[in-house]
Design a protein around this motif. Sequence first.
Motif, PDB file in Angstrom:
ATOM      1  N   THR A  87       0.839  -1.191   0.000  1.00 16.13           N
ATOM      2  CA  THR A  87       0.000   0.000   0.000  1.00 16.13           C
ATOM      3  C   THR A  87       0.875   1.242   0.000  1.00 16.13           C
ATOM      4  N   ILE A  88       0.637   2.124  -0.949  1.00 19.04           N
ATOM      5  CA  ILE A  88       1.386   3.374  -0.993  1.00 19.04           C
ATOM      6  C   ILE A  88       0.411   4.531  -1.123  1.00 19.04           C
ATOM      7  N   THR A  89       0.847   5.699  -0.707  1.00 13.57           N
ATOM      8  CA  THR A  89       0.030   6.909  -0.793  1.00 13.57           C
ATOM      9  C   THR A  89       0.861   8.027  -1.399  1.00 13.57           C
ATOM     10  N   CYS A  90       0.162   8.977  -2.014  1.00 10.31           N
ATOM     11  CA  CYS A  90       0.838  10.081  -2.695  1.00 10.31           C
ATOM     12  C   CYS A  90       0.293  11.411  -2.190  1.00 10.31           C
ATOM     13  N   GLY A  91       1.185  12.353  -1.974  1.00  5.94           N
ATOM     14  CA  GLY A  91       0.795  13.715  -1.625  1.00  5.94           C
ATOM     15  C   GLY A  91       1.354  14.683  -2.648  1.00  5.94           C
ATOM     16  N   ILE A  92       0.547  15.667  -3.021  1.00  8.65           N
ATOM     17  CA  ILE A  92       0.990  16.663  -4.002  1.00  8.65           C
ATOM     18  C   ILE A  92       0.786  18.051  -3.413  1.00  8.65           C
ATOM     19  N   LEU A 112       5.502   7.660 -12.690  1.00  6.60           N
ATOM     20  CA  LEU A 112       6.085   7.374 -11.377  1.00  6.60           C
ATOM     21  C   LEU A 112       5.167   6.480 -10.551  1.00  6.60           C
ATOM     22  N   LEU A 113       3.886   6.823 -10.512  1.00 12.01           N
ATOM     23  CA  LEU A 113       2.946   6.036  -9.713  1.00 12.01           C
ATOM     24  C   LEU A 113       2.750   4.639 -10.294  1.00 12.01           C
ATOM     25  N   ASN A 114       2.755   4.532 -11.609  1.00  7.65           N
ATOM     26  CA  ASN A 114       2.661   3.203 -12.226  1.00  7.65           C
ATOM     27  C   ASN A 114       3.857   2.340 -11.840  1.00  7.65           C
ATOM     28  N   ASP A 115       5.044   2.931 -11.878  1.00 12.10           N
ATOM     29  CA  ASP A 115       6.257   2.177 -11.537  1.00 12.10           C
ATOM     30  C   ASP A 115       6.235   1.723 -10.080  1.00 12.10           C
ATOM     31  N   LEU A 116       5.834   2.624  -9.184  1.00 15.87           N
ATOM     32  CA  LEU A 116       5.873   2.297  -7.759  1.00 15.87           C
ATOM     33  C   LEU A 116       4.750   1.345  -7.359  1.00 15.87           C
ATOM     34  N   ALA A 117       3.591   1.491  -7.983  1.00 12.06           N
ATOM     35  CA  ALA A 117       2.457   0.635  -7.618  1.00 12.06           C
ATOM     36  C   ALA A 117       2.557  -0.737  -8.260  1.00 12.06           C
ATOM     37  N   GLY A 118       3.261  -0.836  -9.379  1.00  8.24           N
ATOM     38  CA  GLY A 118       3.349  -2.105 -10.103  1.00  8.24           C
ATOM     39  C   GLY A 118       4.020  -3.177  -9.281  1.00  8.24           C
ATOM     40  N   GLY A 119       5.310  -3.244  -9.346  1.00  8.37           N
ATOM     41  CA  GLY A 119       6.075  -4.202  -8.544  1.00  8.37           C
ATOM     42  C   GLY A 119       5.470  -5.591  -8.573  1.00  8.37           C
ATOM     43  N   GLY A 166      -0.876   2.665 -11.361  1.00 11.21           N
ATOM     44  CA  GLY A 166      -0.827   3.843 -10.502  1.00 11.21           C
ATOM     45  C   GLY A 166      -2.171   4.326 -10.021  1.00 11.21           C
ATOM     46  N   ARG A 167      -3.248   3.934 -10.709  1.00  8.01           N
ATOM     47  CA  ARG A 167      -4.569   4.407 -10.301  1.00  8.01           C
ATOM     48  C   ARG A 167      -5.022   3.815  -8.973  1.00  8.01           C
TER      49      ARG A 167
END
Length: 222
Positions: free
Chosen positions: A2-7, A44-51, A57-58
């Motif tokens: 589980t990851i989260t993103c802040g902008i 970036l989100l696709n790369d990090l969420a994929g794994g 990334g969605r």
Amino acid sequence: MTITCGIDWAEQRHDVAVLDHDGRVLARRRIDVGVRGFTELVGLLNDLAGGPSGLDGRSVPIAIETDKNLLVVALQSAGFTVYPINPLAVARYRDRHGQAGKKSDADDARVLADILRTDAHRHRALPEVSEHGREVKALARQHQEAVWAMQQTANRLRSILLDFYPQALLAFPNLLHKAAQAVLTAAPTPAHGARLTSRRVVTLLHRCGRRNDAALVEHIVG
């Protein structure tokens, strides 16, 4: 994982932070506000969420301190779940967790991601909106901003007239009225106002729908 993103968004660039479920920073980026920056963010989100999970990334929830700008619209259109976080809530969270002090955009991006990591259940994601709904929302926002801009302009004009042309304010307390705009356009200075005749004022008032208002004519000319 589980990851989260802040902008932390801004007019010139956006700061991005991505955390894992333990609060470790997986990535920080400063991206452009245009298409290139958005493409970089999605990649970036696709790369990090994929794994190993194979997610895209969605699946990453995104926290941002607004619900109105084009970035939010683009994120929702691309299928992301967006959480608009009140700036006051961000400040309280920062203080509560001993992060008070000099504010930085990069730190705020991390704080936003951390809010979703620990307290997502306390915040509401933006609902999905149809294309028609987004258009209506954009038009309503533009209308509201136009109203605010018009009122700000009237306030600035009132301040100028108070110092430079107080007679105009006596004649027209409501500067947004068509009659005020017509007469001030014809007589923008005290010198021009002194040369106005009753006949000229009647003509100006007729053009903006005011007829047979002798008291107003006398008030303006007098």
